[in-house]
Design an enzyme around this catalytic site. Structure first.
Site, PDB file in Angstrom:
ATOM      1  N   SER A  44       0.806  -1.223   0.000  1.00  0.00           N
ATOM      2  CA  SER A  44       0.000   0.000   0.000  1.00  0.00           C
ATOM      3  C   SER A  44       0.839   1.274   0.000  1.00  0.00           C
ATOM      4  O   SER A  44       0.389   2.315  -0.490  1.00  0.00           O
ATOM      5  CB  SER A  44      -0.939   0.010   1.213  1.00  0.00           C
ATOM      6  OG  SER A  44      -0.200  -0.100   2.423  1.00  0.00           O
ATOM      7  N   GLY A  71      -1.806  -4.315   1.459  1.00  0.00           N
ATOM      8  CA  GLY A  71      -1.817  -5.550   2.228  1.00  0.00           C
ATOM      9  C   GLY A  71      -0.856  -6.616   1.737  1.00  0.00           C
ATOM     10  O   GLY A  71      -0.681  -7.639   2.419  1.00  0.00           O
ATOM     11  N   ASN A 101       4.112  -5.558   5.858  1.00  0.00           N
ATOM     12  CA  ASN A 101       2.956  -6.401   6.168  1.00  0.00           C
ATOM     13  C   ASN A 101       3.339  -7.793   6.661  1.00  0.00           C
ATOM     14  O   ASN A 101       2.463  -8.541   7.121  1.00  0.00           O
ATOM     15  CB  ASN A 101       2.050  -6.523   4.937  1.00  0.00           C
ATOM     16  CG  ASN A 101       1.383  -5.206   4.591  1.00  0.00           C
ATOM     17  OD1 ASN A 101       0.886  -4.506   5.468  1.00  0.00           O
ATOM     18  ND2 ASN A 101       1.390  -4.848   3.326  1.00  0.00           N
ATOM     19  N   ASP A 190      -2.221   7.180   9.990  1.00  0.00           N
ATOM     20  CA  ASP A 190      -2.595   6.093  10.894  1.00  0.00           C
ATOM     21  C   ASP A 190      -1.360   5.443  11.513  1.00  0.00           C
ATOM     22  O   ASP A 190      -1.415   4.316  11.967  1.00  0.00           O
ATOM     23  CB  ASP A 190      -3.438   5.049  10.163  1.00  0.00           C
ATOM     24  CG  ASP A 190      -2.697   4.442   8.972  1.00  0.00           C
ATOM     25  OD1 ASP A 190      -1.565   4.889   8.674  1.00  0.00           O
ATOM     26  OD2 ASP A 190      -3.235   3.509   8.347  1.00  0.00           O
ATOM     27  N   HIS A 193       0.572   4.546   7.166  1.00  0.00           N
ATOM     28  CA  HIS A 193       0.464   5.066   5.808  1.00  0.00           C
ATOM     29  C   HIS A 193       0.784   6.559   5.773  1.00  0.00           C
ATOM     30  O   HIS A 193       0.420   7.300   6.688  1.00  0.00           O
ATOM     31  CB  HIS A 193      -0.940   4.823   5.255  1.00  0.00           C
ATOM     32  CG  HIS A 193      -1.261   3.371   5.104  1.00  0.00           C
ATOM     33  ND1 HIS A 193      -1.982   2.677   6.051  1.00  0.00           N
ATOM     34  CD2 HIS A 193      -0.931   2.486   4.136  1.00  0.00           C
ATOM     35  CE1 HIS A 193      -2.110   1.411   5.657  1.00  0.00           C
ATOM     36  NE2 HIS A 193      -1.468   1.261   4.511  1.00  0.00           N
TER      37      HIS A 193
END
Length: 241
Positions: A44, A71, A101, A190, A193
């Protein structure tokens, strides 16, 4: 014992809408239809780059394709490359950013997974220059995943040192946090990101500099080749004594 991070694997369609495979197929279509000079592949953090203002201003003029999927783990990117995403193109530069991830794999496993992708890219595209971007910090405050990312980056820097047509780009993690080690939401909304302006600016500035340096080398080589060909043509057409 097999390392799951280094074994190609497709994503299970648990939500039932087939989005992951649809994205993979759209990348295959783009590869057939376009002739990119730069291809970015990853998770991402790569995918969302197209939503930043920097993409249109600074990446699109470089004829870039973005093969990022949110993801994705290293094994998923391995599967995608094994299944054709780099087969129809001949980019000058390939950018890889992956591994965040794989949060439940060890630093050694993630490193091996990234290096497996590097080897596959080198096998598929031996004439392209590969830029491997180091993992970024994550989480508001210092945590074990940040420490693992630092270890992975250290291992990658050692493993890729001196590798032909390959460079490791370590992004300064201090750019993303305060002196106390706290990440601000204005940079990572967040705490993982990047924000479309300040966050991606901190990633893209050093990345674009590296890409442009590599493209500059390609341009010099192509210019030299053209000059040599032109000189040879002049000699062929020069009057004989």
């Amino acid at each position: 014992m097999a390392n799951p991070a280094a074994e190609p694997q497709s994503v299970e369609d648990v939500q039932g809408d087939g989005r992951w495979m649809s994205l993979h197929n759209s990348f295959l279509h783009d590869a057939k239809e376009k002739e990119p000079e730069v291809v970015l592949i990853g998770d991402s953090l790569i995918a969302q780059m197209t939503q930043s203002r920097l993409w249109e201003q600074m990446f699109e003029p470089l004829h870039c394709l973005n093969f990022g999927i949110g993801g994705d783990r290293t094994q998923h990117i391995l599967w995608r490359i094994h299944n054709g995403e780099l087969d129809q193109i001949e980019p000058k530069v390939i950018v890889l950013l992956a591994g965040t991830n794989n949060f439940d794999d060890s630093a050694e496993q993630v490193t091996e997974g990234i290096l497996a992708i590097v080897k596959l890219i080198r096998d598929k595209q031996p004439s392209s220059h590969l830029i491997v971007v180091g993992l970024l910090p994550r989480g508001e405050k210092p945590n074990h995943l940040r420490e693992k990312h630092c270890e992975i980056n250290k291992r990658l820097a050692e493993e890729l040192k001196g590798a032909p047509m390959t460079s490791f780009l370590k992004i300064d993690e201090k750019e993303f946090m305060s002196s106390e080690g706290v990440i601000r939401r204005s940079i990572m909304y967040d705490f993982l990101h990047l924000t479309s302006d300040i966050g991606y600016q901190k990633l893209c500035d050093p990345l674009l500099e590296e890409i442009q340096n590599v493209l500059g080398i390609f341009m010099k080589v192509e210019s030299t080749a053209l000059e040599t060909a032109s000189l040879a043509g002049d000699l062929d057409h020069s009057p004989s004594n």
